[in-house]
Each structure stands twice: as C-alpha cells, then as structure tokens.
Design an enzyme around this catalytic site. Structure first.
Site, PDB file in Angstrom:
ATOM      1  N   ARG A  13      -6.192   0.203   8.190  1.00  0.00           N
ATOM      2  CA  ARG A  13      -4.767  -0.141   8.251  1.00  0.00           C
ATOM      3  C   ARG A  13      -4.164   0.378   9.559  1.00  0.00           C
ATOM      4  O   ARG A  13      -4.541   1.454  10.016  1.00  0.00           O
ATOM      5  CB  ARG A  13      -4.030   0.472   7.061  1.00  0.00           C
ATOM      6  N   THR A  48       3.496 -12.549   3.456  1.00  0.00           N
ATOM      7  CA  THR A  48       2.699 -13.172   2.395  1.00  0.00           C
ATOM      8  C   THR A  48       3.503 -14.349   1.846  1.00  0.00           C
ATOM      9  O   THR A  48       4.659 -14.552   2.238  1.00  0.00           O
ATOM     10  CB  THR A  48       2.290 -12.138   1.319  1.00  0.00           C
ATOM     11  N   GLY A  58       1.307   2.954  -2.634  1.00  0.00           N
ATOM     12  CA  GLY A  58       0.833   3.782  -3.755  1.00  0.00           C
ATOM     13  C   GLY A  58       1.507   3.408  -5.069  1.00  0.00           C
ATOM     14  O   GLY A  58       1.743   4.259  -5.919  1.00  0.00           O
ATOM     15  N   LYS A  59       1.788   2.121  -5.226  1.00  0.00           N
ATOM     16  CA  LYS A  59       2.483   1.656  -6.436  1.00  0.00           C
ATOM     17  C   LYS A  59       1.643   1.846  -7.698  1.00  0.00           C
ATOM     18  O   LYS A  59       2.171   2.184  -8.756  1.00  0.00           O
ATOM     19  CB  LYS A  59       2.830   0.162  -6.299  1.00  0.00           C
ATOM     20  N   ASP A 101       0.815  -1.223   0.000  1.00  0.00           N
ATOM     21  CA  ASP A 101       0.000   0.000   0.000  1.00  0.00           C
ATOM     22  C   ASP A 101       0.848   1.273   0.000  1.00  0.00           C
ATOM     23  O   ASP A 101       0.474   2.277   0.599  1.00  0.00           O
ATOM     24  CB  ASP A 101      -0.983  -0.008   1.178  1.00  0.00           C
ATOM     25  N   SER A 113       5.151  11.835  -4.666  1.00  0.00           N
ATOM     26  CA  SER A 113       3.730  11.881  -5.001  1.00  0.00           C
ATOM     27  C   SER A 113       3.046  12.783  -3.981  1.00  0.00           C
ATOM     28  O   SER A 113       3.208  12.619  -2.775  1.00  0.00           O
ATOM     29  CB  SER A 113       3.142  10.474  -4.974  1.00  0.00           C
ATOM     30  N   GLN A 163       2.131  -6.211  -2.961  1.00  0.00           N
ATOM     31  CA  GLN A 163       2.481  -6.214  -1.525  1.00  0.00           C
ATOM     32  C   GLN A 163       3.732  -5.335  -1.331  1.00  0.00           C
ATOM     33  O   GLN A 163       3.947  -4.427  -2.109  1.00  0.00           O
ATOM     34  CB  GLN A 163       2.689  -7.636  -0.986  1.00  0.00           C
ATOM     35  N   ALA A 202       3.116  12.314   0.533  1.00  0.00           N
ATOM     36  CA  ALA A 202       3.799  13.412   1.225  1.00  0.00           C
ATOM     37  C   ALA A 202       2.793  14.495   1.629  1.00  0.00           C
ATOM     38  O   ALA A 202       2.967  15.167   2.653  1.00  0.00           O
ATOM     39  CB  ALA A 202       4.876  14.004   0.317  1.00  0.00           C
ATOM     40  N   ASP A 203       1.735  14.644   0.866  1.00  0.00           N
ATOM     41  CA  ASP A 203       0.717  15.663   1.160  1.00  0.00           C
ATOM     42  C   ASP A 203       0.039  15.438   2.504  1.00  0.00           C
ATOM     43  O   ASP A 203      -0.423  16.392   3.132  1.00  0.00           O
ATOM     44  CB  ASP A 203      -0.347  15.675   0.045  1.00  0.00           C
ATOM     45  N   ASN A 245      -4.789 -10.920  -3.556  1.00  0.00           N
ATOM     46  CA  ASN A 245      -4.600 -10.262  -2.262  1.00  0.00           C
ATOM     47  C   ASN A 245      -4.213  -8.795  -2.469  1.00  0.00           C
ATOM     48  O   ASN A 245      -4.425  -7.949  -1.612  1.00  0.00           O
ATOM     49  CB  ASN A 245      -3.532 -10.982  -1.408  1.00  0.00           C
ATOM     50  N   ALA A 246      -3.663  -8.480  -3.644  1.00  0.00           N
ATOM     51  CA  ALA A 246      -3.268  -7.104  -3.937  1.00  0.00           C
ATOM     52  C   ALA A 246      -4.501  -6.245  -4.188  1.00  0.00           C
ATOM     53  O   ALA A 246      -5.513  -6.734  -4.657  1.00  0.00           O
ATOM     54  CB  ALA A 246      -2.376  -7.086  -5.168  1.00  0.00           C
ATOM     55  N   GLY A 247      -4.392  -4.981  -3.856  1.00  0.00           N
ATOM     56  CA  GLY A 247      -5.458  -4.026  -4.159  1.00  0.00           C
ATOM     57  C   GLY A 247      -4.820  -2.752  -4.640  1.00  0.00           C
ATOM     58  O   GLY A 247      -4.260  -2.005  -3.856  1.00  0.00           O
ATOM     59  N   HIS A 248      -4.832  -2.547  -5.945  1.00  0.00           N
ATOM     60  CA  HIS A 248      -4.121  -1.405  -6.533  1.00  0.00           C
ATOM     61  C   HIS A 248      -5.127  -0.383  -7.048  1.00  0.00           C
ATOM     62  O   HIS A 248      -5.900  -0.663  -7.952  1.00  0.00           O
ATOM     63  CB  HIS A 248      -3.205  -1.891  -7.659  1.00  0.00           C
TER      64      HIS A 248
HETATM   65  P1  IMP Z   1      -2.045 -13.120   2.367  1.00  0.00           P
HETATM   66  O1  IMP Z   1      -1.132 -12.532   1.347  1.00  0.00           O
HETATM   67  O2  IMP Z   1      -3.512 -12.951   2.028  1.00  0.00           O
HETATM   68  O3  IMP Z   1      -1.687 -14.529   2.720  1.00  0.00           O
HETATM   69  O4  IMP Z   1      -1.842 -12.272   3.711  1.00  0.00           O
HETATM   70  C1  IMP Z   1      -0.626 -12.292   4.450  1.00  0.00           C
HETATM   71  C2  IMP Z   1      -0.340 -10.916   5.014  1.00  0.00           C
HETATM   72  O5  IMP Z   1      -0.026 -10.014   3.953  1.00  0.00           O
HETATM   73  C3  IMP Z   1      -1.497 -10.268   5.762  1.00  0.00           C
HETATM   74  O6  IMP Z   1      -0.966  -9.469   6.790  1.00  0.00           O
HETATM   75  C4  IMP Z   1      -2.147  -9.383   4.707  1.00  0.00           C
HETATM   76  O7  IMP Z   1      -2.866  -8.316   5.270  1.00  0.00           O
HETATM   77  C5  IMP Z   1      -0.904  -8.887   3.985  1.00  0.00           C
HETATM   78  N1  IMP Z   1      -1.154  -8.485   2.593  1.00  0.00           N
HETATM   79  C6  IMP Z   1      -1.356  -9.304   1.537  1.00  0.00           C
HETATM   80  N2  IMP Z   1      -1.514  -8.591   0.412  1.00  0.00           N
HETATM   81  C7  IMP Z   1      -1.407  -7.300   0.758  1.00  0.00           C
HETATM   82  C8  IMP Z   1      -1.440  -6.082   0.002  1.00  0.00           C
HETATM   83  O8  IMP Z   1      -1.593  -6.061  -1.215  1.00  0.00           O
HETATM   84  N3  IMP Z   1      -1.260  -4.924   0.729  1.00  0.00           N
HETATM   85  C9  IMP Z   1      -1.047  -4.942   2.057  1.00  0.00           C
HETATM   86  N4  IMP Z   1      -0.997  -6.051   2.794  1.00  0.00           N
HETATM   87  C10 IMP Z   1      -1.173  -7.230   2.144  1.00  0.00           C
HETATM   88 MG    MG Z   2      -2.969  -2.245  -1.714  1.00  0.00          MG
END
Ligand code: IMP
Ligand code: MG
Length: 417
Positions: free
Chosen positions: A300, A234, A20-21, A18, A399, A219, A327-328, A43-46
């Site tokens: 978070r 992860t 900000g990639k 997280d 950024s 991640q 930075a803002d 698991n990623a959220g971009h």
């Molecule tokens: P997993 O990747 O779902 O197995 O989670 C393992 C750990 O990595 C946990 O603490 C998740 O919250 C964290 N995690 C996994 N993917 C992300 C991501 O994209 N951003 C932030 N934390 C992540």
């Molecule tokens: Mg994310």
C-alpha cells in the site's frame, strides 16, 4: 403498532479503505442481531483475528464468526459465487453451523468471469489499478440492465440473459465466452441457491420487531464513485448512502455512524494522494502496519493523516463517532506529521478544506505532533483533542493493536447498546 422500533448503525472507512473496519465490526457485532454488507464485492479484504487464527473476508460480513448475529450480503453487493464458496469452505472448518447464519439477497448482482476479463482489459488502458475482481464491469452491467441477478438463478431464467450480456461486451453470444460463463454458473449455482432470500424483507421485519442491524462499509469514503477522486475510485457509493439503496434499510432507521480512520493514510491503486511519502519512514510504517493489500497483496502507498480530507468525509458520511485505528504504529515515534490545511498553488491562499476535484492544484500544509510513549500521555491526549476540535466530533474508540482486545474506549457515555 410496535413502539419499540429497531435501528441500524453503520461502520464506514473515512480514507481509501483498509482503515481496520473488520476488527471493529467483529467487536461491535456482539451488540447487533444482523450485520449487512451493502456495496462493493470481492474487491474488499477484511482481516479478522479470531482465537489466534487469521481470517480474510471478501464477501461475507466480518461478523460471521459471531454466533449471535446473522450475516447478510445485501442487494447492493456484486456477488462472486466462487469467492463466496471458497470463503465459506474455510469457515465451515471452523464452525459447522455457519451456513445457518448467512443470507444473500436475491437482488444482488452476479459477478462472472466475463466481468473479470473486461476489468483486466480496461485497466490496461485506464490504469486505475483496480483489484481485477470484475467490480466496475459488474456494476456497469447492472446499470445497463444486462446483469444477471441472483433471482434469475432461483427462477432458472438466465440462459437468454447470459447471451445478451456476452453480446453486450462484443463477444459471440454462442461462442467460447458464452460457454465459459455458462459453465461457471452451472458449477456454482446449486451451492448458492440455499442462501438466497429477499433480504430487504428480513431487514424491514427485523426493524419492526425492535432488532438492531450493523452495516459494514467496504472500501473507504475517499473511493466513493461520486465524492472520491474520480476516475480513481471504486464503482459504488461508499459514503454510507448505500445502506438505503444496497441494503433496504429505511432512511429514518439510521442511528449512529462510526467513522474509522488510521493514524496515517494508505492507498492501493493509482490516483491523487497529496500527503504521500516514499522514504525510509514510509517503508517502516508499511512493515510495522502490515500495509499490504489483503485482496491483491500489493504494497500500500503510505502518507500522513489528512485532516481536511477526514473532515470532508466525516461530514459526507454523517459520522457521529470517530474511531482511530493503528494508533500503536506511531507509539515511540519522536514526532509525526498531520496535514491540517491546503495551499492553493497559484493564489497561495490557505484553506482548511479538502478539494477532491482540484486537489492536484493544492499542496498540503503540515503540523508536527510530538510522539507519544503511551495512550495515557499528555502528547496522545493533545493529539486526540486536536482532532476532536478540528472535526467537531468525538473520538469514541482507539484501536491499539491487531488483537480483538487491543482497544480503548475513550468516551463510553456516547454509545450504549
Ligand atoms: P476496484 O474496486 O477493483 O474497481 O478498484 C478501484 C480502486 O479501488 C483501486 O484503486 C483499488 O485498489 C481500490 N480498492 C477497491 N477495493 C478496495 C479495498 O477494499 N481496500 C482498498 N482499496 C480498494
Ligand atoms: Mg482491506
């Protein structure tokens, strides 16, 4: 032989994800022919803001809205077809040519409902706080050699393999679990087949033709399976090395590594977080910085910037260009803290190193910085020089807000394309 070889640059998060990639990938991808995801999964959220619309990508590279670049989901990714197709649907409304610009490696590993189920069951005991997206179990299946790969779908050779996988997790290979997972594959298979290709061949060919590839890390380095605070990590290597094993990029083709870090730290899920704060200020930072998980919606955890940690991961990832984000969020703060060293709790020795394996035996030592009112101010410049000196690396970009045009290039000379 073609003398003008192409190259790959990588974008990596230097904290717990997280950083900000996505915005930076979206921005820089204009300069590249291909963008590739090489590890992790849904698991990623971009989050990308494009033409005032917010997109959250879990699997598709954040460059996908850029019409000039082809987006690859590499062999190192654990691939959930359901998440992919939902994402694709929302993109198709926006751009009807999107399908032509997406390729999925035939060697990517399939994430199935069984993996998500096992992830949830295990996390009840392990308390890692995973995203429950089946990531750990999918990688485990891969390493145990019981996973279904996308090439198995292409060859239509997966039924027996699915039985084995179901059995591996202790369920009846002819029972309910089998049927559920079989139906999942049957449902999604036809829609993903057109995207599957041996992407590493594309990558090698592209490089030999002088093309440029941007690798999008998911991640952050501090969640690396080997170098993070195990077991609170992860299940993939997040420190750039996956571009070789998870993307098929030859080692010698790597050129620049953009290492991203926020002006503070966040972490979702459990595990050590030495500079964590949980007061009113933490709430303010969380709200101002919109620090809620984009995959799980979880608030978070918030903490101060940790320079020993940043230095450790900048070195491990081979970062050549630092990028400071968010930075803002600190502008107009009267002052803010930065961890500059660690004190050993028993010997009281102070070290300028980050000890991930024994971090629980250490306490952060802070330096207070004066707040800044603008990015031109002496205070901000002092802060940047301090970081550059501490890490012995240049800060290339800052950024300064969520919008695509909110950024400053501090050192234009160090990156030309
Ligand atoms: P997993 O990747 O779902 O197995 O989670 C393992 C750990 O990595 C946990 O603490 C998740 O919250 C964290 N995690 C996994 N993917 C992300 C991501 O994209 N951003 C932030 N934390 C992540
Ligand atoms: Mg994310």
């Amino acid at each position: 032989m073609n003398s003008k070889l192409g190259y790959a640059d990588a974008i990596v998060g230097l904290q717990w994800g997280d950083e900000g990639k996505a915005k930076i990938v979206d921005l820089l991808s204009q300069n590249y022919d291909y963008t590739i995801r090489v590890q992790g999964g849904a698991n990623a959220g971009h989050t990308v803001v494009h033409k005032e619309k917010k997109f959250i990508f879990h699997l598709i590279p954040s460059s996908v809205l850029n019409e000039k670049s082809v987006s690859i989901i590499g062999n190192g990714v654990v691939f959930d077809p359901k998440v992919f197709l939902e994402e694709l649907d929302s993109l198709r409304n926006f751009d009807k040519n999107i399908d032509k610009r997406i390729v999925i490696s035939d060697k990517a590993t399939l994430v199935l409902p069984i993996h998500k189920k096992i992830d949830a069951i295990r996390d009840e005991i392990l308390k890692i706080g995973t995203t429950k997206r089946g990531i750990g179990p999918a990688y485990e299946s891969k390493v145990a050699r019981v996973a279904i790969k996308l090439f198995d779908l292409v060859a239509d050779d997966w039924l027996k393999k699915l039985k084995l996988l179901i059995q591996y997790y202790g369920y009846d290979p002819d029972g309910k679990e089998f049927n559920e997972n079989k139906n999942f594959i049957l449902k999604y298979k036809p829609y993903i087949l057109p995207f599957i290709d041996d992407s590493e061949r594309m990558v090698i060919k592209a490089l030999s033709e002088g093309k440029k590839i941007l690798c999008e890390g998911a991640q952050g380095a501090a969640l690396d399976i080997d170098f993070g605070t195990y077991p609170y990590v992860t299940s993939s290597n997040t420190i750039v090395s996956s571009i070789f094993s998870g993307g098929g990029i030859p080692l010698r083709s790597l050129r620049n590594v953009f290492g991203l870090f926020k002006i503070y730290c966040t972490r979702v899920g459990n595990g050590p977080f030495p500079t964590e704060i949980s007061d009113e200020l933490a709430n303010k930072i969380r709200d101002d910085g919109r620090e809620y998980g984009s995959t799980t919606g979880r608030p978070r955890r918030i903490g101060w910037l940790d320079l020993p940690m940043l230095k450790y991961y900048a070195r491990l990832t081979g970062t050549s260009h630092l990028i400071l984000t968010k930075a803002d969020i600190f502008s107009n703060f009267p002052e803010f803290k930065v961890c500059v060293a660690y004190q050993n709790n028993s010997t009281l020795d102070v070290i300028e190193e980050y000890p991930p394996a024994s971090i629980h035996l250490h306490t952060p030592v802070y330096k207070v910085f004066k707040g800044f009112t603008s990015f031109d101010s002496v205070e901000f410049k002092h802060f940047i020089s301090f970081i550059e000196e501490y890490l012995n690396l240049p800060v290339y970009m800052v950024s300064t807000g969520p919008e695509k045009d909110e950024y400053l290039i501090l050192k234009p000379d160090i990156y030309q394309n």
